[in-house]
Design an enzyme around this catalytic site. Structure first.
Site, PDB file in Angstrom:
ATOM      1  N   SER A 116      70.239   8.082   6.886  1.00 33.41           N
ATOM      2  CA  SER A 116      69.310   7.934   5.764  1.00 33.41           C
ATOM      3  C   SER A 116      70.019   7.806   4.428  1.00 33.41           C
ATOM      4  O   SER A 116      71.090   8.398   4.217  1.00 33.41           O
ATOM      5  CB  SER A 116      68.419   9.177   5.727  1.00 33.41           C
ATOM      6  OG  SER A 116      67.703   9.217   4.524  1.00 33.41           O
ATOM      7  N   TYR A 140      67.195  17.734   4.373  1.00 30.85           N
ATOM      8  CA  TYR A 140      67.082  16.585   5.280  1.00 30.85           C
ATOM      9  C   TYR A 140      68.339  15.714   5.170  1.00 30.85           C
ATOM     10  O   TYR A 140      68.976  15.382   6.181  1.00 30.85           O
ATOM     11  CB  TYR A 140      65.827  15.773   4.947  1.00 30.85           C
ATOM     12  CG  TYR A 140      65.783  14.427   5.629  1.00 30.85           C
ATOM     13  CD1 TYR A 140      65.734  14.338   7.012  1.00 30.85           C
ATOM     14  CD2 TYR A 140      65.812  13.248   4.885  1.00 30.85           C
ATOM     15  CE1 TYR A 140      65.712  13.105   7.646  1.00 30.85           C
ATOM     16  CE2 TYR A 140      65.779  12.013   5.507  1.00 30.85           C
ATOM     17  CZ  TYR A 140      65.732  11.943   6.885  1.00 30.85           C
ATOM     18  OH  TYR A 140      65.718  10.724   7.509  1.00 30.85           O
ATOM     19  N   LYS A 144      71.422  14.814   8.012  1.00 30.04           N
ATOM     20  CA  LYS A 144      71.796  13.449   8.401  1.00 30.04           C
ATOM     21  C   LYS A 144      73.290  13.211   8.136  1.00 30.04           C
ATOM     22  O   LYS A 144      73.976  12.549   8.910  1.00 30.04           O
ATOM     23  CB  LYS A 144      70.939  12.430   7.638  1.00 30.04           C
ATOM     24  CG  LYS A 144      69.510  12.393   8.108  1.00 30.04           C
ATOM     25  CD  LYS A 144      69.403  11.649   9.440  1.00 30.04           C
ATOM     26  CE  LYS A 144      68.093  11.856  10.131  1.00 30.04           C
ATOM     27  NZ  LYS A 144      67.958  11.091  11.374  1.00 30.04           N
TER      28      LYS A 144
END
Ligand code: UDP
Length: 320
Positions: A116, A140, A144
């Site tokens: 991402s 998040y 990643k």
């Protein structure tokens, strides 16, 4: 005939990638716990295991007969990750580690992973190159990045062939043989579906109008989900043993939240009701991809614009 294990293949991007893989003649196994995916999104001619990547024995079973993996299974909401960082670390980092260990054990060493733009964080340089320093601003993005880093180690130490595809903002839908395959999140947090769902009573909330951008709203690089899925299929052919590549996937341009609302108003033929509210935690101001590497390594270019993304998302709502 090559068989691909698609983790998270019942989700939005995963199920559209599965549809393209089948069209191109691949055999497919899906492993998905259906926490956010939908079992009815998995076609009948796919081998389907409903369960978690945290379950090593199940991962081992799902890997049987597979030559490569496309790994989508992950928690993927920025806002939720700020509230529940441990859930994100467990699912995304520990889950991926279990998958990689099982792959190593089974001798399956080719993998394309969904990463991402959230790994880059708040960048002053736009467009963002893959060489940009990774500085995530939310859990998040941190998870990643951790997964991308372990793939770099696996390529160097275990001869894995790995590609991390760093998505910018994905939207749109695919019209398949059995109807539209679209985003079905509950609650929905993404801008374009929320724009299309907005009503006078429940207007779209525009998160922040005081950002240092041309109109004060955040700027994102939107990519059509079918362009994105096509890049995954091409990435399978670009895998090289002992190498880990990070490749951005976006359109190479940006739109502000207001521009998205205006384009959507044009598509639907009425003014989308919207109200201005405070900034959302964890949001960076601007994210635009440099996509030169995707063009050269994958021989890929996006072909569907913002209007097409909004139109397809709108068609799926009308089809329900
Ligand atoms: N956004 C918004 N209202 C919404 C959903 C999103 O203003 O209901 C904004 C959000 O703050 C961000 C952009 O739209 O600037 C894209 O957000 P989205 O959640 O779609 O994707 P993200 O960039 O977080 O991956």
């Amino acid at each position: 005939m090559s068989r691909i294990l698609v983790t998270g293949g019942a989700g939005y991007i995963g199920s559209i990638t599965v549809a393209l893989l089948l069209q191109r003649g691949y055999e497919v196994t899906v492993l998905d716990d259906c926490s956010t995916g939908h079992a009815d999104a998995v076609p009948a001619n796919v081998t389907f295991y409903q369960g978690s990547i945290l379950d090593g024995a199940l991962v081992r079973k799902a890997l049987e007969g597979c030559d490569a993996v496309i790994h989508f299974a992950a928690k993927s909401l920025v806002g939720e990750s700020v509230e529940k960082p441990d859930l994100y670390r467990n699912n995304n980092i520990n889950g991926s580690q279990i998958l990689f260990d099982e792959m190593d054990g089974a001798g399956v060493t080719r993998i394309v992973v969904s990463s991402s733009a959230a790994t880059y964080g708040d960048s002053k340089e736009q467009p963002i190159l893959e060489t940009h320093k990774a500085h995530p601003t939310n859990p998040y993005g941190e998870t990643k990045l951790a997964v991308d880093n372990s793939l770099a180690d696996l390529a160097a130490e275990e001869n894995f062939a790995a590609i991390s595809l760093r998505y910018f903002n994905v939207a749109g839908a695919l019209k398949g043989e059995a109807g539209w395959i679209a985003e079905r999140h509950n609650p929905e947090t993404h801008l374009i579906p929320n724009v299309l769902k907005a009503t006078k009573d429940q207007p779209l909330k525009i998160f922040g109008t005081d950002w240092k951008t041309k109109d004060g709203t955040c700027i994102r690089d939107y990519i059509h989900v079918v362009d994105l899925a096509e890049a995954h299929v091409l990435a399978l052919d670009a895998l090289k043993a002992g190498s880990h590549e990070i490749i951005n996937l976006g359109s190479g341009g940006g739109y502000s939240v207001r521009e998205v609302v205006d384009t959507a108003s044009k598509v639907v033929g009425y003014e989308i009701p919207a109200v201005n509210v405070d900034r959302r935690a964890g949001d960076p101001a601007v994210l635009i991809a440099s996509i030169d590497k995707a063009k050269s390594l994958l021989q890929w270019s996006p072909t569907r614009n913002l209007e097409a993304m909004i139109r397809d998302a709108y068609e799926t709502l009308k089809a329900v």
